[in-house]
Design an enzyme around this catalytic site. Structure first.
Site, PDB file in Angstrom:
ATOM      1  N   PRO A   1       0.817  -1.225   0.000  1.00 41.10           N
ATOM      2  CA  PRO A   1       0.000   0.000   0.000  1.00 41.10           C
ATOM      3  C   PRO A   1       0.843   1.264   0.000  1.00 41.10           C
ATOM      4  CG  PRO A   1      -0.249  -1.222   2.073  1.00 41.10           C
ATOM      5  CD  PRO A   1       0.606  -2.055   1.176  1.00 41.10           C
TER       6      PRO A   1
ATOM      7  N   GLU B   1       2.397  -7.609   8.432  1.00 39.35           N
ATOM      8  CA  GLU B   1       2.612  -6.154   8.452  1.00 39.35           C
ATOM      9  C   GLU B   1       3.530  -5.698   7.319  1.00 39.35           C
ATOM     10  OE1 GLU B   1       0.931  -3.947  10.518  1.00 39.35           O
ATOM     11  OE2 GLU B   1      -0.116  -5.849  10.792  1.00 39.35           O
TER      12      GLU B   1
ATOM     13  N   ARG C   1      -3.133  -7.653 -20.652  1.00 39.24           N
ATOM     14  CA  ARG C   1      -4.015  -7.125 -21.709  1.00 39.24           C
ATOM     15  C   ARG C   1      -3.255  -6.296 -22.741  1.00 39.24           C
ATOM     16  NH1 ARG C   1      -9.307  -7.094 -21.439  1.00 39.24           N
ATOM     17  NH2 ARG C   1      -9.542  -5.152 -22.625  1.00 39.24           N
TER      18      ARG C   1
ATOM     19  N   ASP D   1     -10.672   0.490 -24.330  1.00 41.76           N
ATOM     20  CA  ASP D   1     -10.716   0.396 -22.863  1.00 41.76           C
ATOM     21  C   ASP D   1     -10.660   1.793 -22.264  1.00 41.76           C
ATOM     22  OD1 ASP D   1     -10.696  -2.325 -22.767  1.00 41.76           O
ATOM     23  OD2 ASP D   1      -8.606  -2.537 -22.152  1.00 41.76           O
TER      24      ASP D   1
HETATM   25  N1  ADE Z   1      -1.195  -4.874   0.008  1.00 39.34           N
HETATM   26  C1  ADE Z   1      -2.137  -4.447   0.861  1.00 39.34           C
HETATM   27  N2  ADE Z   1      -2.817  -3.414   0.378  1.00 39.34           N
HETATM   28  C2  ADE Z   1      -2.294  -3.162  -0.855  1.00 39.34           C
HETATM   29  C3  ADE Z   1      -2.561  -2.207  -1.864  1.00 39.34           C
HETATM   30  N3  ADE Z   1      -3.502  -1.281  -1.722  1.00 39.34           N
HETATM   31  N4  ADE Z   1      -1.828  -2.246  -2.983  1.00 39.34           N
HETATM   32  C4  ADE Z   1      -0.855  -3.165  -3.133  1.00 39.34           C
HETATM   33  N5  ADE Z   1      -0.545  -4.087  -2.211  1.00 39.34           N
HETATM   34  C5  ADE Z   1      -1.249  -4.086  -1.086  1.00 39.34           C
END
Ligand code: ADE
Length: 251
Positions: free
Chosen positions: A88, A115, A153, A168
């Site tokens: 994330p 984590e 793709r 697309d």
């Molecule tokens: N792992 C957990 N959340 C994620 C996200 N939003 N993008 C990529 N990997 C992740």
């Protein structure tokens, strides 16, 4: 293209590789995806892949040794030039990044759990950190699938008709136009006349204009990149059509 995916849950990814466009691409050898489980690269009896964070705190951290060993096991079949950690905190995936990745002959995807991974993995093994959006999932498997599907793709031959890729959303910088199929009228909801006739120039113009109309409504930020004269003209038309008529006694 070759993609090696490091995951503690290969059973999550396997079914998604077997069906539809991806399944066909793999069957036709346009794409090779192999799943590698870091647990198979542990040296202890318990096959330990995670441990408590130094300094304390909640959750567990994925250990260095199994991840380094799993990546190093790919030497000879993967160039290791592109080692992508799904996280994330990575750079947000978008169609430009997808297009760039589709030119890579191979890549390694690392799916983090818990984590996250020991920072030494990010620092010394990983070349790119990628997020699929500003929300947190329980692991990198679904993000890896998103990346594999979007990148594949763009690999020539994966989508039967290149025209489908070109229309697309985001391919040409705007959202996709509305689509209709038979019947021409359903519960008094009619397909626009222009699509029922054979005037291909008019159909192309209609689609572009509707694509611009939806983009203007939902993602106006995307319009700033448009420079084509026709686009600017169509946008001006849309602008005029949506302007409220001025009541006579207000002028
Ligand atoms: N792992 C957990 N959340 C994620 C996200 N939003 N993008 C990529 N990997 C992740």
């Amino acid at each position: 293209m070759r993609i090696d995916v490091l995951t503690l849950f290969p059973e999550l990814i396997e079914p998604a590789l077997a069906a539809g466009v991806l399944g066909r691409a793999i069957a036709n050898a346009l794409l090779t995806v192999s799943l590698v489980n870091p647990r198979d690269f542990t040296a202890d009896r318990h096959k330990t892949v995670d441990d408590a964070p130094y300094g304390g705190g909640a959750g567990m951290v994925m250990k260095c040794e199994p991840l380094f060993a799993a990546v190093e096991s790919l030497i000879g079949r993967n160039s290791l030039e592109h080692v992508v950690l799904l996280s994330p905190r990575g750079d947000r995936l978008d169609q430009n990044m997808v297009r760039e990745m589709a030119t890579w002959p191979d890549m390694v995807l690392i799916c983090a759990r818990y984590e996250g991974v020991d920072e030494r993995v990010s620092r010394s093994l990983v070349t790119h950190e990628v997020s699929i959006g500003d929300y947190v999932l329980s692991g990198g498997e679904v993000p890896a699938m998103v990346l594999i599907e979007s990148v594949s793709r763009m690999v020539p031959g994966v989508v039967g008709r290149w025209e489908s890729v070109e229309t697309d959303s985001y391919f040409c910088g705007v959202l996709g136009p509305p689509q209709y199929t038979r019947p021409p009228s359903f519960r008094s909801l009619d397909v626009p006349d222009v699509l029922l006739g054979g005037d291909h120039a008019a159909i192309r113009r209609f689609r572009r204009k509707e694509a611009l109309r939806i983009t203007r409504m939902r993602r106006p930020d995307l319009l700033a990149h448009l420079t084509e004269k026709e686009d600017l003209q169509l946008l001006a038309e849309i602008e005029n059509e949506t302007r409220l008529p001025i009541k006579e006694n207000e002028s």
